[in-house]
Design a protein around this motif. Structure first.
Motif, PDB file in Angstrom:
ATOM      1  N   GLY A  68     -71.445  91.283 -37.995  1.00 53.97           N
ATOM      2  CA  GLY A  68     -71.875  92.021 -39.164  1.00 53.97           C
ATOM      3  C   GLY A  68     -70.989  91.669 -40.350  1.00 53.97           C
ATOM      4  N   ASP A 118     -70.293 103.166 -37.484  1.00 54.06           N
ATOM      5  CA  ASP A 118     -71.486 104.007 -37.665  1.00 54.06           C
ATOM      6  C   ASP A 118     -71.233 105.226 -38.552  1.00 54.06           C
ATOM      7  N   HIS A 127     -69.761  95.959 -36.915  1.00 58.87           N
ATOM      8  CA  HIS A 127     -70.512  96.341 -35.728  1.00 58.87           C
ATOM      9  C   HIS A 127     -69.546  96.213 -34.562  1.00 58.87           C
TER      10      HIS A 127
END
Length: 168
Positions: A68, A118, A127
């Motif tokens: 990511g 998150d 990520h």
């Protein structure tokens, strides 16, 4: 450039530089190679992320090379990769020290990003793959930086052992 030794003084005070750290020509290849490989990977990753024109602080980001990324992470990757490449070019103890410092930063970043995964505080769009990458990269850089420099059983002909056990 003149070097200052332990016996020379300036204005009555003893000036000590990092001459207690040996420069070992055999180990510099490990330090330089590790810094160069990791630095090149980070620069390529960062440039590909910048080319992708991802939002600078986008928390969702985009996938680049399986990781990511967003604009901020891309810029940070190019800067850290450049630092590692500079350490590789300089070589010797500098490359070793840069490897160790960047390794600690990667390990800390791995823990920090794991804490904000998150959430809206995930400013680098990490990520789980990024967290694992941070830990693995940190451990590899730590190994490259400390190789032959830190151990409980360094051979007596190792320059780091000799610098810690000077002959009287």
């Amino acid at each position: 450039m003149a070097t200052v030794t332990h016996n020379q003084t300036r204005r009555g005070r003893r000036v000590v530089l990092d001459d207690h750290l040996p420069v070992d020509h055999r180990l510099r290849r490990v330090y330089r190679g590790g810094a160069g490989l990791m630095g090149a990977f980070l620069v390529v990753f960062g440039v590909l992320g910048l080319i992708d024109r991802i939002g600078f602080f986008s928390t969702s980001g985009s996938m680049v090379m399986g990781l990511g990324s967003n604009g901020a992470l891309s810029v940070a990757s190019v800067l850290v990769g450049g630092l590692l490449l500079a350490g590789a070019v300089i070589g010797g103890n500098t490359a070793s020290t840069v490897n160790i410092i960047v390794a600690v930063a990667f390990l800390a970043a791995g823990f920090a990003s794991l804490a904000v995964l998150d959430s809206r505080f995930n400013v680098f769009a990490f990520h789980l793959q990024n967290v694992v990458f941070s830990f693995v990269t940190g451990l590899l850089l730590m190994t490259f930086g400390m190789y032959g420099r830190v151990s409980g059983s360094l051979p007596h002909d190792n320059p780091y052992w000799q610098s810690r056990h000077p002959r009287s």
